[in-house]
Structure formats: C-alpha cells, structure tokens
Design an enzyme around this catalytic site. Sequence first.
Site, PDB file in Angstrom:
ATOM      1  CD  GLU A   3      -5.329   0.699   0.564  1.00  0.00           C
ATOM      2  OE1 GLU A   3      -5.336   1.905   0.867  1.00  0.00           O
ATOM      3  OE2 GLU A   3      -4.943  -0.190   1.338  1.00  0.00           O
ATOM      4  NE  ARG A  52     -11.712   3.384   4.027  1.00  0.00           N
ATOM      5  CZ  ARG A  52     -11.661   4.312   4.964  1.00  0.00           C
ATOM      6  NH1 ARG A  52     -12.600   5.222   5.051  1.00  0.00           N
ATOM      7  NH2 ARG A  52     -10.650   4.338   5.822  1.00  0.00           N
ATOM      8  CE  LYS A  64      -0.260   3.763   3.500  1.00  0.00           C
ATOM      9  NZ  LYS A  64      -1.211   4.357   4.444  1.00  0.00           N
ATOM     10  CG  ASP A 106      -1.839   1.214   1.286  1.00  0.00           C
ATOM     11  OD1 ASP A 106      -1.925   1.934   0.262  1.00  0.00           O
ATOM     12  OD2 ASP A 106      -2.475   1.430   2.341  1.00  0.00           O
ATOM     13  CG  ASP A 113      -3.182   5.838   2.063  1.00  0.00           C
ATOM     14  OD1 ASP A 113      -3.015   4.617   1.827  1.00  0.00           O
ATOM     15  OD2 ASP A 113      -2.592   6.455   2.967  1.00  0.00           O
TER      16      ASP A 113
HETATM   17  N1  BES Z   1      -3.222   0.357   5.219  1.00  0.00           N
HETATM   18  C1  BES Z   1      -3.608   1.624   5.711  1.00  0.00           C
HETATM   19  C2  BES Z   1      -3.883   1.632   7.214  1.00  0.00           C
HETATM   20  C3  BES Z   1      -2.712   1.336   8.117  1.00  0.00           C
HETATM   21  C4  BES Z   1      -1.893   2.351   8.561  1.00  0.00           C
HETATM   22  C5  BES Z   1      -2.471   0.041   8.546  1.00  0.00           C
HETATM   23  C6  BES Z   1      -0.831   2.064   9.406  1.00  0.00           C
HETATM   24  C7  BES Z   1      -1.414  -0.230   9.397  1.00  0.00           C
HETATM   25  C8  BES Z   1      -0.596   0.780   9.827  1.00  0.00           C
HETATM   26  C9  BES Z   1      -4.889   2.087   5.005  1.00  0.00           C
HETATM   27  O1  BES Z   1      -5.043   1.679   3.698  1.00  0.00           O
HETATM   28  C10 BES Z   1      -4.848   3.584   4.995  1.00  0.00           C
HETATM   29  O2  BES Z   1      -3.966   4.124   4.410  1.00  0.00           O
HETATM   30  N2  BES Z   1      -5.796   4.214   5.656  1.00  0.00           N
HETATM   31  C11 BES Z   1      -5.834   5.617   5.747  1.00  0.00           C
HETATM   32  C12 BES Z   1      -7.265   6.059   5.632  1.00  0.00           C
HETATM   33  C13 BES Z   1      -7.434   7.544   5.448  1.00  0.00           C
HETATM   34  C14 BES Z   1      -6.924   7.971   4.111  1.00  0.00           C
HETATM   35  C15 BES Z   1      -8.912   7.854   5.586  1.00  0.00           C
HETATM   36  C16 BES Z   1      -5.249   6.038   7.097  1.00  0.00           C
HETATM   37  O3  BES Z   1      -5.413   5.298   8.070  1.00  0.00           O
HETATM   38  O4  BES Z   1      -4.578   7.052   7.139  1.00  0.00           O
HETATM   39 ZN    ZN Z   2      -4.101  -0.119   3.222  1.00  0.00          ZN
HETATM   40 ZN    ZN Z   3      -4.045   2.960   2.296  1.00  0.00          ZN
END
Ligand code: BES
Ligand code: ZN
Ligand code: ZN
Length: 465
Positions: free
Chosen positions: A317, A319, A245, A238, A315
């Site tokens: 993704e 869901r 990110k 990711d 990001d």
């Molecule tokens: N895979 C990440 C969530 C994550 C972050 C898992 C750190 C483990 C450690 C997920 O896809 C993500 O990026 N979520 C975003 C959502 C936001 C854009 C609403 C997040 O948590 O920042």
């Molecule tokens: Zn993710």
């Molecule tokens: Zn993500």
Amino acid sequence: MQLIEYSFVVKEEDIEGKDVAMVNVNAQGETGVMRTEGNGKVLEIGIDDSNNLTRRKLTHLARQVITLAKANKVKRLALSPSSFALKQLGMTKTEVAELLAKNFDLANYEFTTLKTEPKEGWNSVVGITVLGATAAEKKAMERGQATAEAVNVARTLANTPGGIMTPLLFAEEAKKAVSGLPVKLTVLAEADMKKLKMGAILGVSQGSTEPAKLIVLEYYGDGKQRPIALVGKGITYDSGGLSLKPGDALKDMHMDMSGGAAVIATIALAAKLRLKKNIVAIVPAAENMLSGASMRPGDVLRSMSGKTIEVLNTDAEGRLVLADALTYVEKFKPRVVIDIATLTGAAIVALGQRTSALFTNDEKLEQKLREAGEQSGDFVWPLPLWEEYEADIKGIFGDVANIAKTRYGGAIEGAVFLHQFAKVLDCPWAHIDIAPRMTAIEDDQLAQGSVGAGVQVVIEALKKL
Ligand code: BES
Ligand code: ZN
Ligand code: ZN
C-alpha cells in the site's frame, strides 16, 4: 524528553557540583568503567586502538558515554571535547563537537510519553559541562543538538501507537512540529483528494474509519529557486488490509509512517537552521485496514496521474499512497524529489538492519546522498533501478501491478513501481527505503523503537543540493 543542558567552563576547577562525573577517554581500552577518584566520579571510555578511531566508532563512543551514565544513574557529566579529537580521526574539532552533541541527545532519548514517571525521575542525563570549548565548537554543538532534536521528534511520532497516531493526529502533530517556524502548513481532506482524483491513496484509506489526510509543508528560505520536494510515506498503521499480515509482522506497523515523520522533522529542522533552500514536504497519511469497505486484491485503482493500478496485494500500500503524492508534487515544479518510506520487508532481507536502501535515476544525487549518509551515520546504500525490471510489474487488467510476478527483489520492484510515477516529473528523483532502519538494533545503542531514519541523511544532502 528534554534535551541535555550544556554549560561551559574554562578550567577544570570551575566544574560545579560533586555529583558531576568526569568523562575520561583513555587509549588503554578501559571501556565502560565507572570509578571514583578522590570524591569525584570518573566515567572511563576506552579506545581499543586509537589509530583506528573512525567517525563511525566515535558515534558509538559518544552513545556509550550516555548509556554508561544512565546505567550508573549519573545525571551530570563533564568532558573536554578535545579529548575525543584524536588527530588520526581526520575530522575537525568542530565536526567532533557536533557529532558528540548530536549522539549524546540521540542516546539520551527514550519514549516515555505513555509511562508513569518513577519517583526518582527518568533515568536520563540532565546536564553536561564542557571544558575549554571554543565559540565555533559551541555553535557546532548547538547544530548537533538541533539535529538530534529533529530526529527525536521523528522517533516520538513513529513510536506513538497506531490507535493514537491517526492521520488526523499526524496532521496536528505536523502543525506542532513547525509552530513558530516560517513553514506553511496545508492539510487536504478526503473531499479535496477526490477532486484531485487521487484514487490510489483513497483506495488504501477506504477500509479504515479514519479519514486520510494529505499533509503539505512549505518552507521558502531562498527567493528564486525551484523547491526540493520531500515525500514521506505516512501509513499510520499497516495491517496489510485484506492481504492481512501474519501475526508477528503486525507488531511494529504503527511505525509505517516513519518516512512521513522524517520529512516533517527534516523540513522543520531546515527552517530552524534557516537553510537557504526552498523545500516542500508532502505526507500522504492513511491507515491500511481491513473491513467490508476495504479495497480488494484484484481491484483496479485510477491514480491521480491517470495510470491505473491493479492491486494484487493490499499490503503493498505504501507505493499506492506515494504514487499519488509523487504526482501531486508536480504542482510545485520541484528541481529534486526525494521520497522516504518504510516500503519493503525485502529491503531488510537485502541489506540487513544497518543501512537504508537507495534508488535513484541521477548519479550526482546518488553521490550526494551517499556522502551525506556517511557523514551523518544515517547510511544509505544503492540498489539498481533498471528499466528491465519494469516487465515484472506490468499489469494484466491495469497499467501497472502493485506487486511483481515473483517474490524476488521486492525492494527493487517497489522502487521501480514508484519510478513509473516519478519519471514524468522531469527532475532527479531518489527513493530511500528506510524499512531496514525503522527500529533500533542492539548495536545502535539507542532506545528500543524508532531510530528516526532519514532525517540526518536528508538534512545533510539538502545542504549539498
Ligand atoms: N510496511 C510494509 C513494509 C515493512 C515491513 C516495513 C517490515 C518495515 C518492516 C509494506 O507496506 C509491505 O507490507 N510491503 C510488502 C510488499 C509485498 C506485499 C510486495 C512486504 O514487504 O512484504
Ligand atoms: Zn506499509
Ligand atoms: Zn504493507
């Protein structure tokens, strides 16, 4: 990595080999001491206050035994499980035996696949001689080892770097995980997903050169009942996509398929234990990358359910791929659906790194999962899934937006998004956000990297469902 080899003896005199260290549990709090007695070694494990020994502390004690043995390069241990079974604990002896065996193998695990083996071999415990175990305790230890093995499989899958663990390899590893077991595997390719109109998973995958796969595993251990469906997020890397990110946050994102790894390992374990349940496991596997072909913030995807999704942040993704997977499970007419996903960083902010977050639309299911978490040490803790939150994810140019209007309550907003696709299933649904438990913290006394969260809590819950 190999599992610990067990041998069983009746009397202490029958313990063979002078390099075996005897594990002695003492109530004087002499923790983590290694000493020699006569010509034998003794590994002292202290309990500060035996009146307060709990299941949780016993887990740590078991891991400490292995940590200490590794630190002292002890390859073989001998112990009597009953020495751990203090009456204040409120656990049966077989429960203690299972917990010990499970945590010994969890603590012994290290991800060594990509390292050169040192001349003296890996620093792990090879064998344990158990003194005076009953037949029931031996069986319990086997169960504990089988569970640890499944968790360790999930850890290895998650620890494998994203450059190796592509959706294609993930599907091949799923095949290996269930080989020799009565589990059917089907892998859908992107062309199949197009026919099914899975616009959400295809949207996530379109920026990557690695094609997405939908991994489907089926185990039928009970003739008639409708199956329990497990769904696991399988993002093999990711990057965040065009909503890239920031530097530090990219580091562990090869583990973003931990939920997928957990459901694969869990169904394999259920089959190995011949659980009298029908189970299906679905893993939408894709890579979230950025390129000229990537989905853009502002794009609207048409999901398999027919609902359109306005992608405001690429990001978010997980869901998206889960939305299509949750719709796909309908064909199995499940009686319960549980999804496991490293869904949000916000879940880590909310709960810290000691428990996963639990969301469900069914109180009984919540109870069972919480109990299963407590029993197994793979904890889950509830957060709300109220209808009111749905206002936050209303789309402007699509039916639903993939992020909320504010940055608050992100774990809840992610769960509420998934609920839009799960509630039409007409059966209890639970979502476990394992982002908080994706990687080990120091206190876990486990190797750095993946902890294999989700496997233990769900296998325990399956037995209750
Ligand atoms: N895979 C990440 C969530 C994550 C972050 C898992 C750190 C483990 C450690 C997920 O896809 C993500 O990026 N979520 C975003 C959502 C936001 C854009 C609403 C997040 O948590 O920042
Ligand atoms: Zn993710
Ligand atoms: Zn993500």
